[in-house]
Design an enzyme around this catalytic site. Structure first.
Site, short mmCIF file in Angstrom:
data_model
loop_
_atom_site.label_atom_id
_atom_site.label_comp_id
_atom_site.label_asym_id
_atom_site.label_seq_id
_atom_site.Cartn_x
_atom_site.Cartn_y
_atom_site.Cartn_z
N GLU A 32 55.67 71.07 48.24
CA GLU A 32 56.43 69.84 47.96
C GLU A 32 57.62 70.13 47.05
OE1 GLU A 32 53.92 66.65 46.68
OE2 GLU A 32 52.69 66.70 48.49
N GLU A 40 47.84 69.02 53.67
CA GLU A 40 46.99 68.26 52.74
C GLU A 40 46.79 66.86 53.30
OE1 GLU A 40 48.45 67.87 48.78
OE2 GLU A 40 48.43 70.01 48.35
#
Length: 479
Positions: A136, A281
């Protein structure tokens, strides 16, 4: 070019007889179907270690085998874990931390050294399948990391190929904040500030190396921010509602498909309609702060059980835009991580307690019928709480840590601890525990709007029970 790619993609999606073949067609080559199916059928688990109460890697890997996960994702390249994993049949994903990206991109020698240190001593005995560069990266303030992630990925691939390794794919996990719009899915585009400098080079790299677009997908946050817009059943794969994209006519039965297809349409608009997707995820928190609606065991178990059923189906289900496409998926996460900062949900995504007992039953093979699990506790927070909330100390809080927290809370503002002055209403009883109890609650209530959390490194938690008394009144937050 982008319009032509979108037109071709639309033709492929809506062709009547070839839908089952969409996912493995490519304009220049055929992707090996067997390898893709094998990767996708092995549901993975994220093994994070930001906790002070977690078991050893040896115990953790044994727990991973016991739950019958097929793939494990590490957030680094821990030597002990990689050595232990060589004795298992688990597929393995390793990661390059964000802070290493810039140095890896600087020159090929640095990337070669990284591969020599973190892959060659273990491969192929340890079945490494993915290397994820960063995590991220758009949430990191350092713009150098964003600019250097694709060059770093390219140099790692160069090193792997120099050693004759071609079956380890390299990618980078992004969150849904990489998209400017996601609703309806067909309207989805990447953010304008990253579309050309980051996404276009990234997609070109993924396409050229036949890798995956890795997405961190958390429907909980999408639903909880606006529960009136999306039903809980839709977010939990319950199938009691549908949504039809007005531009494509594609019908959606769950939020995950909707979010995945948003990524697919965004890639298509940049000229890359064929890049495969993997979910790096996804999960659902089983607990959280009082204002974190829907974070409970019932919803977490329901989400993950239905997710695994969908992703392990044979033949693969895919998404409305890519029917039949296998999607490698990693559940988040193995354990709760009590050292993670932020709100309560950040520390409650685990499926196992530290001793390996399940927080709720789950079958990573997808073979157990959903009716075969034990009954779950009924949820009590699926609607927002309305009322007063306080912040209280946990039982057994360490006194030395309380002293430090007390000093911190009272130092920021003269008003926070005014009631603790000698002779004031909360001065007695005079003890570290009593004073810290008031001070942390007062500090949290005063600065909660500035993202102060009622956690204090594990010393406190929220409550709806007033800890004050007639003389010493604790300030509260009204939700």
């Amino acid at each position: 070019m982008a319009l032509l790619a979108f037109f071709l993609f639309t033709l492929v999606v809506f062709s009547s007889s070839s839908c089952s073949a969409i996912w493995f067609q490519h304009p220049h080559r055929y992707i090996q179907k067997k390898t893709m199916l094998e990767l996708a059928s092995r549901i993975g688990i994220n093994y994070g270690r930001q906790g002070n109460n977690l078991p050893s890697p040896y115990q953790s890997i044994n727990f991973i085998k016991l739950i019958k996960a097929g793939h494990v994702k590490l957030y680094d390249a821990d030597p002990e874990s990689l050595t232990l994993l060589s004795q298992t049949n688990l597929y393995v994903t390793i990661a390059v931390p964000n802070h290493q990206i810039t140095s890896l991109s600087a020159n090929q020698t640095t990337a070669d050294d990284w591969v020599k240190t973190n892959i060659l001593p273990y491969y192929p005995q340890t079945q490494i399948r993915f290397v994820l560069v960063g995590n991220e990266i758009l949430s990191v303030q350092d713009r150098n990391i964003t600019a250097n992630v694709v060059p770093a990925m390219r140099k790692i691939v160069n090193s792997l190929r120099a050693h004759g390794i071609h079956n380890i794919k390299v990618g980078t996990p992004l969150a849904m904040d990489s998209l400017r719009s996601t609703f309806p899915p067909s309207n989805s585009t990447f953010r304008e500030d990253i579309a050309l400098p980051l996404m276009l080079p990234l997609l070109k790299f993924l396409n050229g190396t036949n890798s995956y677009f890795f997405i961190n997908l958390q429907p909980y946050f999408r639903w909880s921010k606006n529960p009136n817009h999306t039903t809980l059943d839709f977010a939990l794969f319950q199938g009691n509602s549908t949504y039809t994209d007005p531009h494509t006519g594609l019908v959606y039965h769950n939020l995950v498909d909707q979010m995945l297809d948003s990524v697919i349409f965004a890639m298509t608009k940049l000229g890359y309609p064929y890049i495969r997707i993997a979910i790096s995820e996804t999960g659902w928190p089983h607990s959280g702060d009082i204002d974190e609606t829907g974070a409970n065991v019932f919803n977490a178990a329901t989400y993950n059980r239905n997710l695994i059923k969908k992703m392990t189906a044979i033949p693969p289900i895919g998404t409305p835009a890519r029917p039949g496409s296998p999607i490698p998926t990693f559940v988040f996460s193995l354990f709760n991580e009590n050292k993670k900062p932020g709100s309560g949900t950040q520390r409650h995504w685990g499926i196992l307690h530290p001793d390996g007992t399940p927080i709720y039953d789950i079958d990573f093979t997808g073979q157990k019928p959903l009716t075969g699990f034990n009954p779950l506790p009924k949820p009590t927070n699926n609607v927002p709480y309305k009322g007063q909330v306080w912040c209280v100390l946990v039982e057994g809080a360490n006194e030395a840590e309380l002293e430090e927290a007390l000093r911190m809370a009272c130092a920021r503002s003269n008003t926070t601890c005014a009631a603790l002055a000698p002779g004031r209403e909360c001065y007695e009883p005079v003890s570290v525990y009593s004073h810290a109890s008031y001070a942390l609650n007062s500090y949290w209530a005063q600065f909660r709007s500035q993202n102060v959390q009622c956690y204090f490194n594990g010393l406190a938690h929220e409550t709806t029970t007033n800890p004050g008394n007639d003389r010493c009144k604790f300030p509260s937050v009204t939700l």
